[in-house]
Design a protein around this motif. Sequence first.
Motif, PDB file in Angstrom:
ATOM      1  N   ARG A 155       0.827  -1.222   0.000  1.00 48.59           N
ATOM      2  CA  ARG A 155       0.000   0.000   0.000  1.00 48.59           C
ATOM      3  C   ARG A 155       0.857   1.266   0.000  1.00 48.59           C
ATOM      4  O   ARG A 155       0.488   2.279  -0.594  1.00 48.59           O
ATOM      5  CB  ARG A 155      -0.921   0.003   1.210  1.00 48.59           C
ATOM      6  CG  ARG A 155      -2.128  -0.901   1.022  1.00 48.59           C
ATOM      7  CD  ARG A 155      -3.154  -0.597   2.101  1.00 48.59           C
ATOM      8  NE  ARG A 155      -4.354  -1.400   1.922  1.00 48.59           N
ATOM      9  CZ  ARG A 155      -4.915  -2.095   2.897  1.00 48.59           C
ATOM     10  NH1 ARG A 155      -4.397  -2.091   4.109  1.00 48.59           N
ATOM     11  NH2 ARG A 155      -6.005  -2.785   2.659  1.00 48.59           N
ATOM     12  N   VAL A 202      -5.385  -3.333  -3.304  1.00 48.98           N
ATOM     13  CA  VAL A 202      -6.396  -3.840  -2.371  1.00 48.98           C
ATOM     14  C   VAL A 202      -5.894  -5.115  -1.702  1.00 48.98           C
ATOM     15  O   VAL A 202      -5.090  -5.865  -2.268  1.00 48.98           O
ATOM     16  CB  VAL A 202      -7.762  -4.113  -3.051  1.00 48.98           C
ATOM     17  CG1 VAL A 202      -8.263  -2.885  -3.784  1.00 48.98           C
ATOM     18  CG2 VAL A 202      -7.681  -5.288  -4.004  1.00 48.98           C
ATOM     19  N   CYS A 259      -7.235  -8.621  -0.251  1.00 46.74           N
ATOM     20  CA  CYS A 259      -8.327  -9.587  -0.177  1.00 46.74           C
ATOM     21  C   CYS A 259      -7.936 -10.692   0.783  1.00 46.74           C
ATOM     22  O   CYS A 259      -6.968 -11.414   0.550  1.00 46.74           O
ATOM     23  CB  CYS A 259      -8.615 -10.174  -1.565  1.00 46.74           C
ATOM     24  SG  CYS A 259      -9.889 -11.456  -1.544  1.00 46.74           S
ATOM     25  N   ASP A 319      -9.708  -5.011   2.445  1.00 46.48           N
ATOM     26  CA  ASP A 319     -10.677  -4.317   1.589  1.00 46.48           C
ATOM     27  C   ASP A 319     -11.772  -5.289   1.163  1.00 46.48           C
ATOM     28  O   ASP A 319     -12.934  -4.917   0.981  1.00 46.48           O
ATOM     29  CB  ASP A 319      -9.982  -3.797   0.320  1.00 46.48           C
ATOM     30  CG  ASP A 319      -8.893  -2.806   0.639  1.00 46.48           C
ATOM     31  OD1 ASP A 319      -9.217  -1.700   1.099  1.00 46.48           O
ATOM     32  OD2 ASP A 319      -7.702  -3.157   0.463  1.00 46.48           O
ATOM     33  N   GLN A 322     -18.585  -5.586   7.673  1.00 44.24           N
ATOM     34  CA  GLN A 322     -18.120  -4.417   6.917  1.00 44.24           C
ATOM     35  C   GLN A 322     -17.729  -3.267   7.855  1.00 44.24           C
ATOM     36  O   GLN A 322     -16.756  -2.573   7.598  1.00 44.24           O
ATOM     37  CB  GLN A 322     -19.209  -3.947   5.940  1.00 44.24           C
ATOM     38  CG  GLN A 322     -19.346  -4.874   4.735  1.00 44.24           C
ATOM     39  CD  GLN A 322     -20.503  -4.489   3.832  1.00 44.24           C
ATOM     40  OE1 GLN A 322     -21.625  -4.279   4.307  1.00 44.24           O
ATOM     41  NE2 GLN A 322     -20.257  -4.410   2.534  1.00 44.24           N
ATOM     42  N   PRO A 344     -13.632  -4.725   6.002  1.00 42.65           N
ATOM     43  CA  PRO A 344     -13.732  -4.903   4.547  1.00 42.65           C
ATOM     44  C   PRO A 344     -14.973  -4.252   3.942  1.00 42.65           C
ATOM     45  O   PRO A 344     -16.089  -4.513   4.383  1.00 42.65           O
ATOM     46  CB  PRO A 344     -13.801  -6.427   4.388  1.00 42.65           C
ATOM     47  CG  PRO A 344     -14.302  -6.926   5.696  1.00 42.65           C
ATOM     48  CD  PRO A 344     -13.783  -5.982   6.736  1.00 42.65           C
ATOM     49  N   ARG A 345     -14.767  -3.420   2.902  1.00 45.21           N
ATOM     50  CA  ARG A 345     -15.934  -2.767   2.291  1.00 45.21           C
ATOM     51  C   ARG A 345     -16.673  -3.727   1.371  1.00 45.21           C
ATOM     52  O   ARG A 345     -17.847  -3.570   1.085  1.00 45.21           O
ATOM     53  CB  ARG A 345     -15.510  -1.512   1.534  1.00 45.21           C
ATOM     54  CG  ARG A 345     -14.616  -1.759   0.337  1.00 45.21           C
ATOM     55  CD  ARG A 345     -14.286  -0.439  -0.373  1.00 45.21           C
ATOM     56  NE  ARG A 345     -13.531  -0.665  -1.590  1.00 45.21           N
ATOM     57  CZ  ARG A 345     -12.214  -0.830  -1.632  1.00 45.21           C
ATOM     58  NH1 ARG A 345     -11.507  -0.790  -0.508  1.00 45.21           N
ATOM     59  NH2 ARG A 345     -11.593  -1.049  -2.771  1.00 45.21           N
ATOM     60  N   GLU A 363     -21.445  -4.847  -1.292  1.00 46.34           N
ATOM     61  CA  GLU A 363     -20.549  -3.688  -1.384  1.00 46.34           C
ATOM     62  C   GLU A 363     -21.406  -2.454  -1.619  1.00 46.34           C
ATOM     63  O   GLU A 363     -22.432  -2.527  -2.314  1.00 46.34           O
ATOM     64  CB  GLU A 363     -19.534  -3.840  -2.541  1.00 46.34           C
ATOM     65  CG  GLU A 363     -18.489  -2.741  -2.519  1.00 46.34           C
ATOM     66  CD  GLU A 363     -17.315  -2.994  -3.468  1.00 46.34           C
ATOM     67  OE1 GLU A 363     -17.306  -4.003  -4.186  1.00 46.34           O
ATOM     68  OE2 GLU A 363     -16.405  -2.139  -3.474  1.00 46.34           O
TER      69      GLU A 363
END
Length: 282
Positions: free
Chosen positions: A99, A106, A108, A139, A170, A174-175, A198
Amino acid sequence: MNILSIQSWVAYGHVGNASAVFPLQRLGAEVWALNTVQFSNHTGYGAWRGQVFGAELIRELVTGIEERGVLGTCDAVLSGYMGDAAIGEAILEAVARVRAANPQAVYCCDPVIGDVGRGVFVRPGIPEFMRDRAMPAADIATPNQFELEWLTGRAVGTLAEAKAAVRALQESGPRCVLVTSLRVEDTPADAIEMLAAEGGQFWRVRTPLLPISVNGAGDAIAALFLFHRLRWGDVRVAVSSAASSIHGLLRRTAEAGSREILTVAAQDEFVRPSQTFVAEPC
Ligand SMILES: Nc1ncnc2c1ncn2[C@@H]1O[C@H](COP(=O)(O)OP(=O)(O)O)[C@@H](O)[C@H]1O
Ligand SMILES: Cc1ncc(COP(=O)(O)O)c(C=O)c1O
Ligand SMILES: [Mg+2]
């Protein structure tokens, strides 16, 4: 697309990176695979040989990639089954370094903890690590129903309860969330579902339940969902594509009566699934 995939490796069969890497390559992604273990075969056989690699090796390999000056071209980090919490910390450091080099990258995380029926099957400390350390950094998360319940402390018996648990997850990080192997009150006895969420929207996809129990499907679905989510930027397309490919792969596996998923023999299913399943809003 470049994906840093930090997972287990088996010589024989297909779980972890041995389930995730080839489908990603077949779809056209470059995969930078870091192996957290190298075993002869997956642990579902009850016996296996090999080695668990230390967190230090993960750090060193990430440093080597960093020294090539390419970390900024990494689009995503994908993680799965973790041998112990120290490996988990090294994975989160890798995410932070990626990042720093590419703020768009992202993470995962497939929060592998256990399964309905088998219960928790990872080492002590891992479930708490997934909840308290990995989810806040992720994310995208791809829990199965059992893992969703464990991570949120909520029972999931209905679609409404599943959606409430996903919202709670969420809020923790994680979005984007994909719930795999979902079976709720209104799921027909001959079906299995996935729920994706999402941006306040939910999508549900239903596929036929096959008379098999295999290892490695969860690792493949996380890889496929991540790929299509990055490729199309659309969670509905991602869950529909991933569900169609996984169903084709498992149908072929069931037809062959194979204990290992047919990652290689059924590879066309990753590119052109023989049957298409479309997720519906819910
Ligand atoms: N017996 C089955 N019949 C049909 N689809 C299955 C079956 N087992 C797994 N799948 C598919 O593979 C996905 C991932 O499965 P699973 O192995 O349960 O993941 P995990 O390892 O995370 O628990 C499921 O969401 C489902 O789409
Ligand atoms: C070494 C290893 N990695 C990963 C997995 C994950 O498999 P699954 O996708 O079925 O959860 C297993 C399961 O047995 C395993 O033994
Ligand atoms: Mg899993």
